[in-house]
Write a protein that holds these residues in place. Structure first.
Motif, PDB file in Angstrom:
ATOM      1  N   GLY A  20       0.811  -1.172  -0.152  1.00  0.00           N
ATOM      2  CA  GLY A  20      -0.020   0.082   0.073  1.00  0.00           C
ATOM      3  C   GLY A  20       0.849   1.196  -0.026  1.00  0.00           C
ATOM      4  O   GLY A  20       0.903   2.366  -0.726  1.00  0.00           O
ATOM      5  N   GLY A  21       1.671   1.322   0.803  1.00  0.00           N
ATOM      6  CA  GLY A  21       2.665   2.396   0.859  1.00  0.00           C
ATOM      7  C   GLY A  21       3.528   2.953  -0.236  1.00  0.00           C
ATOM      8  O   GLY A  21       3.550   3.989  -0.713  1.00  0.00           O
ATOM      9  N   LEU A  22       4.072   1.778  -1.109  1.00  0.00           N
ATOM     10  CA  LEU A  22       4.820   1.942  -2.438  1.00  0.00           C
ATOM     11  C   LEU A  22       3.965   2.196  -3.149  1.00  0.00           C
ATOM     12  O   LEU A  22       4.208   3.061  -4.127  1.00  0.00           O
ATOM     13  N   VAL A 307      -3.914  13.666   9.134  1.00  0.00           N
ATOM     14  CA  VAL A 307      -3.456  12.338   9.199  1.00  0.00           C
ATOM     15  C   VAL A 307      -4.445  11.330   8.873  1.00  0.00           C
ATOM     16  O   VAL A 307      -5.579  11.529   9.181  1.00  0.00           O
ATOM     17  N   THR A 308      -4.253  10.138   8.163  1.00  0.00           N
ATOM     18  CA  THR A 308      -5.291   9.205   7.774  1.00  0.00           C
ATOM     19  C   THR A 308      -4.473   7.873   7.874  1.00  0.00           C
ATOM     20  O   THR A 308      -3.342   7.899   7.807  1.00  0.00           O
ATOM     21  N   LEU A 309      -5.406   6.673   7.337  1.00  0.00           N
ATOM     22  CA  LEU A 309      -5.008   5.427   7.344  1.00  0.00           C
ATOM     23  C   LEU A 309      -5.067   4.811   5.864  1.00  0.00           C
ATOM     24  O   LEU A 309      -5.774   5.382   5.134  1.00  0.00           O
ATOM     25  N   LEU A 310      -4.274   3.980   5.709  1.00  0.00           N
ATOM     26  CA  LEU A 310      -4.431   3.257   4.050  1.00  0.00           C
ATOM     27  C   LEU A 310      -4.060   1.621   4.432  1.00  0.00           C
ATOM     28  O   LEU A 310      -2.998   1.268   5.107  1.00  0.00           O
ATOM     29  N   GLY A 311      -4.787   0.790   3.591  1.00  0.00           N
ATOM     30  CA  GLY A 311      -4.374  -0.466   3.638  1.00  0.00           C
ATOM     31  C   GLY A 311      -4.798  -1.375   4.875  1.00  0.00           C
ATOM     32  O   GLY A 311      -5.610  -0.935   5.624  1.00  0.00           O
ATOM     33  N   ALA A 326      -5.726  -5.862  -3.070  1.00  0.00           N
ATOM     34  CA  ALA A 326      -6.616  -5.093  -3.893  1.00  0.00           C
ATOM     35  C   ALA A 326      -7.152  -3.896  -3.056  1.00  0.00           C
ATOM     36  O   ALA A 326      -6.966  -2.555  -3.795  1.00  0.00           O
ATOM     37  N   GLN A 327      -7.632  -3.867  -1.978  1.00  0.00           N
ATOM     38  CA  GLN A 327      -8.141  -2.605  -1.270  1.00  0.00           C
ATOM     39  C   GLN A 327      -7.100  -1.608  -1.034  1.00  0.00           C
ATOM     40  O   GLN A 327      -7.362  -0.342  -1.153  1.00  0.00           O
ATOM     41  N   ALA A 328      -6.011  -1.995  -0.611  1.00  0.00           N
ATOM     42  CA  ALA A 328      -5.004  -1.035  -0.462  1.00  0.00           C
ATOM     43  C   ALA A 328      -4.507  -0.345  -1.577  1.00  0.00           C
ATOM     44  O   ALA A 328      -4.192   0.951  -1.406  1.00  0.00           O
ATOM     45  N   ILE A 329      -4.380  -1.124  -2.872  1.00  0.00           N
ATOM     46  CA  ILE A 329      -4.222  -0.485  -4.129  1.00  0.00           C
ATOM     47  C   ILE A 329      -5.176   0.507  -4.217  1.00  0.00           C
ATOM     48  O   ILE A 329      -4.887   1.578  -4.852  1.00  0.00           O
ATOM     49  N   TYR A 406     -21.320 -12.202  -2.789  1.00  0.00           N
ATOM     50  CA  TYR A 406     -19.983 -11.577  -2.678  1.00  0.00           C
ATOM     51  C   TYR A 406     -19.503 -10.332  -3.340  1.00  0.00           C
ATOM     52  O   TYR A 406     -19.145  -9.489  -3.106  1.00  0.00           O
ATOM     53  N   ARG A 407     -19.557 -10.732  -4.748  1.00  0.00           N
ATOM     54  CA  ARG A 407     -19.428  -9.773  -5.491  1.00  0.00           C
ATOM     55  C   ARG A 407     -20.117  -8.350  -5.418  1.00  0.00           C
ATOM     56  O   ARG A 407     -19.667  -7.283  -5.439  1.00  0.00           O
ATOM     57  N   ARG A 408     -21.474  -8.506  -5.070  1.00  0.00           N
ATOM     58  CA  ARG A 408     -22.254  -7.285  -4.971  1.00  0.00           C
ATOM     59  C   ARG A 408     -21.630  -6.749  -3.814  1.00  0.00           C
ATOM     60  O   ARG A 408     -21.729  -5.256  -3.769  1.00  0.00           O
ATOM     61  N   LEU A 409     -21.475  -7.426  -2.379  1.00  0.00           N
ATOM     62  CA  LEU A 409     -21.059  -6.650  -1.471  1.00  0.00           C
ATOM     63  C   LEU A 409     -19.862  -5.983  -1.411  1.00  0.00           C
ATOM     64  O   LEU A 409     -19.414  -5.078  -0.757  1.00  0.00           O
ATOM     65  N   THR A 410     -18.888  -6.642  -2.467  1.00  0.00           N
ATOM     66  CA  THR A 410     -17.622  -5.893  -2.655  1.00  0.00           C
ATOM     67  C   THR A 410     -17.455  -4.898  -3.776  1.00  0.00           C
ATOM     68  O   THR A 410     -16.390  -4.261  -3.963  1.00  0.00           O
ATOM     69  N   ALA A 411     -18.586  -4.940  -4.427  1.00  0.00           N
ATOM     70  CA  ALA A 411     -18.719  -4.009  -5.677  1.00  0.00           C
ATOM     71  C   ALA A 411     -18.280  -2.683  -5.260  1.00  0.00           C
ATOM     72  O   ALA A 411     -17.743  -1.734  -5.982  1.00  0.00           O
ATOM     73  N   GLY A 412     -18.885  -2.268  -4.123  1.00  0.00           N
ATOM     74  CA  GLY A 412     -18.862  -0.810  -3.608  1.00  0.00           C
ATOM     75  C   GLY A 412     -17.422  -0.491  -3.442  1.00  0.00           C
ATOM     76  O   GLY A 412     -17.172   0.824  -3.184  1.00  0.00           O
ATOM     77  N   ALA A 413     -16.358  -1.284  -3.154  1.00  0.00           N
ATOM     78  CA  ALA A 413     -15.076  -1.160  -2.747  1.00  0.00           C
ATOM     79  C   ALA A 413     -14.255  -1.172  -4.465  1.00  0.00           C
ATOM     80  O   ALA A 413     -12.935  -0.799  -4.143  1.00  0.00           O
ATOM     81  N   ASP A 414     -14.960  -1.368  -5.503  1.00  0.00           N
ATOM     82  CA  ASP A 414     -14.220  -1.403  -6.731  1.00  0.00           C
ATOM     83  C   ASP A 414     -14.406  -0.078  -7.313  1.00  0.00           C
ATOM     84  O   ASP A 414     -15.452  -0.074  -7.991  1.00  0.00           O
ATOM     85  N   ARG A 415     -13.456   0.675  -7.621  1.00  0.00           N
ATOM     86  CA  ARG A 415     -13.530   2.052  -8.092  1.00  0.00           C
ATOM     87  C   ARG A 415     -13.535   1.765  -9.642  1.00  0.00           C
ATOM     88  O   ARG A 415     -12.736   1.111 -10.274  1.00  0.00           O
TER      89      ARG A 415
END
Length: 415
Positions: A20-22, A307-311, A326-329, A406-415
């Motif tokens: 995530g950081g890189l 300040v915030t967080l990631l990954g 994937a979510q970190a990216i 599962y795809r629907r539940l995770t779809a909101g996290a796929d930009r």
């Protein structure tokens, strides 16, 4: 060793030089930002085992110009299979570009992915962009910026604070930034399932580009996929495997805790199929790592001010569905876009408003409706016995419905 600090103040200070950081460093550099990365390790090397980069994350990396380098190291995953513990096929699906995605699904050694990202950061941002051997223990902020409070990893001596306009905690599951923001957060939530991971050099199976989920957690479940091709000049692949088993007790969470084959191998002793000899695969592993399947309850907020967080620092999740990296990216891409706004605090607030609900849905979906729910249904409906015809156990429509949940539940996290 501690690398010398660049004399100019960074726009964004990134704590942690993981995936995530890189990725964030590359994204912000592409947007013209001045970036400094602080990393606790004194030397950055290839560690870990296999990881899947899902198509939505591959897109981000491709747009950073990294797809050729990644494709040269990874296996492009084409097929997804579900089996019971008797080796009977339950379901097959096409993955990546074969499933109408614009970008492939890549199965890769975590160390290879990290190496590609690290080399790109050093090439594009310069040798001083990453300071190694520096432990961030907290932060202070004021109207003019934020300061990371840091120590030397080797001896714990206090170093001068590092200032920037914004600070992003990409420091993983034991994040010091998260701990300062949420000092009274509860312990990790254990799922009741422990996992052991390893890699083994072995011949290709099921066409050489398949991801297999087999069995069920009560009696033993496996996830198996290749992560390097032709590793020995004889056509053998490096096969990543994950063994999961319901277990009352577990060790503390740490990605690189050594594990013992004898703690779980008995559950898979009779898994000898015409497409794979599982006991041999496990026994010939280069090493075994142990990790409890834990996560954290979604946070009420990720950051304050500058300040915030990631990954993993923001949303540690049970490792199901190949969504952690994937979510970190995706976080990194979103943060880059929001930091185009000149007001740093507003930019970070808008980033959190987008990504915190999206990733919280993935954390909760991984607990309740993971992509391997098909295996659970077959296990329960058959009473853990072999079947004559899978269509008499579960229909294709039912299986597709479970996958779509599962795809629907995770779809909101796929930009």
């Amino acid at each position: 060793m501690i690398h010398s600090e660049d004399s100019s103040r960074a726009d964004v200070l990134i704590v942690g030089a993981g995936i995530g950081g890189l990725t964030l460093a590359l994204e912000l550099h592409a947007a013209g930002r001045q970036v400094q990365v602080l990393e606790v390790a004194e030397e950055l090397g290839a560690v870990g085992v296999g990881i899947n980069v899902m198509p939505h994350a591959t897109r981000v990396l491709a747009e950073l110009g990294l797809l050729p380098a990644l494709s040269a190291m990874a296996v492009t995953t084409r097929d997804g299979y579900y089996f019971n513990r008797f080796g009977q096929q339950i379901h097959h699906e096409t993955l990546g570009t074969g499933a109408t995605h614009a970008y492939p699904q890549l199965s890769i050694h975590r160390g290879d992915l990290h190496t590609v990202l690290l080399q790109a950061v050093r090439d594009r941002l310069g040798p001083h962009a990453i300071r190694t051997g520096v432990k961030c223990v907290g932060f202070n902020q004021d109207r003019d910026g934020v300061a990371a409070l840091v120590e030397a990893t080797a001896d714990g001596r206090r170093l001068p604070p590092v200032r920037a306009d914004a600070l992003v905690g990409c420091d993983g599951i034991h994040s010091a930034i998260r701990k300062q923001l949420h000092p009274n957060e509860g312990a990790p939530v254990y799922s009741g399932v422990n996992m052991w991971r390893g890699v083994t050099v072995a011949p290709p199976f099921l066409g050489g580009a398949a991801m297999v989920r087999a069995g069920w957690l009560t009696t033993g479940k496996l996830v198996i996929y290749p992560i390097r091709d032709n590793v020995d000049g004889q056509g053998n692949q490096l096969i990543n495997w994950v063994a999961e088993l319901e277990t009352p007790a577990h060790k503390a969470r740490a990605w690189n805790t050594p594990g013992e084959l004898t703690d779980f191998s008995l559950a898979f002793a009779d898994w000898k199929f015409d497409w794979l000899d599982v006991p041999a695969l496990l026994a010939q592993a280069e090493s075994v790592l142990e990790y409890p399947m834990v996560d954290q309850d979604p946070l009420p907020f990720w950051g304050e001010g500058r300040v915030t967080l990631l990954g993993d620092a923001a949303h540690p999740m049970v490792p199901r569905g190949s969504n952690g990296a994937a979510q970190a990216i995706l976080d990194a891409r979103a943060l880059r876009e929001h930091l185009a706004e000149p007001d740093v605090e507003r930019a970070l607030a808008h980033y959190e408003a987008e990504r915190r609900p999206a990733t919280s849905s993935v954390v909760l979906a991984n607990r309740a409706t993971p992509p391997d729910a098909i295996l659970r249904e077959v296990y329960e409906r058959t009473g853990d016995r072999a079947f004559d015809d899978i269509s008499n156990v579960i229909s294709p429509d039912e299986m597709e419905k479970l996958l779509q949940q599962y795809r629907r539940l995770t779809a909101g996290a796929d930009r």
